[in-house]
Design an enzyme around this catalytic site. Structure first.
Site, PDB file in Angstrom:
ATOM      1  N   GLY A  11     -14.580  93.164 116.065  1.00 59.09           N
ATOM      2  CA  GLY A  11     -13.331  92.563 116.496  1.00 59.09           C
ATOM      3  C   GLY A  11     -12.440  92.268 115.313  1.00 59.09           C
ATOM      4  O   GLY A  11     -12.936  92.120 114.182  1.00 59.09           O
ATOM      5  N   GLN A  20      -5.956  88.649 110.295  1.00 54.19           N
ATOM      6  CA  GLN A  20      -6.837  89.393 109.377  1.00 54.19           C
ATOM      7  C   GLN A  20      -6.169  90.635 108.793  1.00 54.19           C
ATOM      8  O   GLN A  20      -6.723  91.285 107.913  1.00 54.19           O
ATOM      9  CB  GLN A  20      -8.137  89.802 110.094  1.00 54.19           C
ATOM     10  CG  GLN A  20      -8.989  88.619 110.495  1.00 54.19           C
ATOM     11  CD  GLN A  20     -10.289  89.063 111.108  1.00 54.19           C
ATOM     12  OE1 GLN A  20     -10.368  89.319 112.294  1.00 54.19           O
ATOM     13  NE2 GLN A  20     -11.328  89.174 110.293  1.00 54.19           N
ATOM     14  N   LEU A  22     -15.088  90.135 108.996  1.00 49.85           N
ATOM     15  CA  LEU A  22     -14.532  91.122 108.058  1.00 49.85           C
ATOM     16  C   LEU A  22     -13.724  90.444 106.951  1.00 49.85           C
ATOM     17  O   LEU A  22     -13.556  91.018 105.879  1.00 49.85           O
ATOM     18  CB  LEU A  22     -13.647  92.128 108.801  1.00 49.85           C
ATOM     19  CG  LEU A  22     -14.378  93.079 109.761  1.00 49.85           C
ATOM     20  CD1 LEU A  22     -13.369  93.951 110.506  1.00 49.85           C
ATOM     21  CD2 LEU A  22     -15.389  93.929 109.022  1.00 49.85           C
ATOM     22  N   HIS A  73     -14.946  84.242 118.726  1.00 52.02           N
ATOM     23  CA  HIS A  73     -14.768  84.351 117.274  1.00 52.02           C
ATOM     24  C   HIS A  73     -13.315  84.742 116.955  1.00 52.02           C
ATOM     25  O   HIS A  73     -12.680  84.145 116.072  1.00 52.02           O
ATOM     26  CB  HIS A  73     -15.754  85.388 116.723  1.00 52.02           C
ATOM     27  CG  HIS A  73     -15.623  85.660 115.259  1.00 52.02           C
ATOM     28  ND1 HIS A  73     -16.600  85.314 114.344  1.00 52.02           N
ATOM     29  CD2 HIS A  73     -14.624  86.241 114.535  1.00 52.02           C
ATOM     30  CE1 HIS A  73     -16.200  85.668 113.124  1.00 52.02           C
ATOM     31  NE2 HIS A  73     -15.009  86.235 113.217  1.00 52.02           N
ATOM     32  N   GLU A  74     -12.790  85.726 117.704  1.00 47.68           N
ATOM     33  CA  GLU A  74     -11.417  86.197 117.439  1.00 47.68           C
ATOM     34  C   GLU A  74     -10.382  85.149 117.850  1.00 47.68           C
ATOM     35  O   GLU A  74      -9.374  84.962 117.176  1.00 47.68           O
ATOM     36  CB  GLU A  74     -11.158  87.528 118.154  1.00 47.68           C
ATOM     37  CG  GLU A  74     -12.091  88.667 117.760  1.00 47.68           C
ATOM     38  CD  GLU A  74     -12.255  88.849 116.260  1.00 47.68           C
ATOM     39  OE1 GLU A  74     -11.286  88.608 115.519  1.00 47.68           O
ATOM     40  OE2 GLU A  74     -13.364  89.212 115.826  1.00 47.68           O
ATOM     41  N   HIS A 100      -9.774  82.751 115.173  1.00 48.64           N
ATOM     42  CA  HIS A 100      -8.892  83.254 114.106  1.00 48.64           C
ATOM     43  C   HIS A 100      -7.421  82.924 114.398  1.00 48.64           C
ATOM     44  O   HIS A 100      -6.629  82.729 113.478  1.00 48.64           O
ATOM     45  CB  HIS A 100      -9.033  84.771 113.962  1.00 48.64           C
ATOM     46  CG  HIS A 100     -10.152  85.202 113.057  1.00 48.64           C
ATOM     47  ND1 HIS A 100     -10.227  84.817 111.740  1.00 48.64           N
ATOM     48  CD2 HIS A 100     -11.230  85.998 113.277  1.00 48.64           C
ATOM     49  CE1 HIS A 100     -11.305  85.372 111.190  1.00 48.64           C
ATOM     50  NE2 HIS A 100     -11.939  86.072 112.100  1.00 48.64           N
TER      51      HIS A 100
HETATM   52 NI    NI Z   1     -13.715  87.115 111.835  1.00 48.51          NI
END
Ligand code: NI
Length: 164
Positions: free
Chosen positions: A44, A49, A89, A130-131, A134
């Site tokens: 993801g 990011q 990432l 998780h995303e 962000h």
């Molecule tokens: Ni992440």
């Protein structure tokens, strides 16, 4: 092609802004983000990011179609929790077991601007949460105790600083 941002880049620590319209630019961005995701072999990727302060993320899990979430809203989370190892990432080489709700129901728009609802469990539920974090400037290690988080942070070196 957009480039990955790494902790402690400011954009990863800020709350992202809603996407005002699913324009051609946004559709292109989501496609580019899927390209970056595939190249990095991740599951993801959220817009911060790649340096964009927007409420948008993409997910591509094995044996599933690529998914784009624009302006996602959590409708419901399960009471049941699960412990799974996470990485990111933007914090390469760092992993930790994180406790989160096992299931989640989310409403969002897709890359065509269509509203959809997904009820997710397992890996999909995990990556969605998780995303989503962000988009609020939250990283997976923020869910750990301050001590555990500090230990991970001390070991972590951003890729740029490895080169210099
Ligand atoms: Ni992440």
């Amino acid at each position: 092609m957009p480039e990955l941002t790494y902790f402690p880049d400011e954009v990863l620590l800020q709350k992202a802004d809603p996407v005002s319209e699913v324009s051609a630019e946004i559709t292109t961005l989501s496609q580019q983000m899927l390209d970056v995701l595939h190249e990095a072999q991740g599951l993801g990727l959220a817009a911060p990011q790649v340096g964009r302060k927007l409420r948008l993320f993409v997910i591509d899990l094995p044996n599933d179609e690529p998914r784009t979430f624009i302006n996602p809203e959590v409708i419901e989370t399960s009471v049941e929790e699960s412990l799974l190892e996470e990485g990111c990432l933007s914090i390469p080489g760092t992993f930790a077991g994180i406790l989160r709700p096992a299931g989640v129901r989310v409403q969002a728009r897709n890359a065509d601007g269509k509203l959809f609802t997904v009820t997710a469990e397992g890996m999909l539920a995990r990556v969605i949460q998780h995303e989503l974090d962000h988009l609020n400037g939250v990283l997976f290690w923020d869910h750990l105790s301050p001590r555990k988080r500090e230990r991970l942070q001390k070991k972590y070196r951003a890729p740029q600083s490895l080169e210099s």
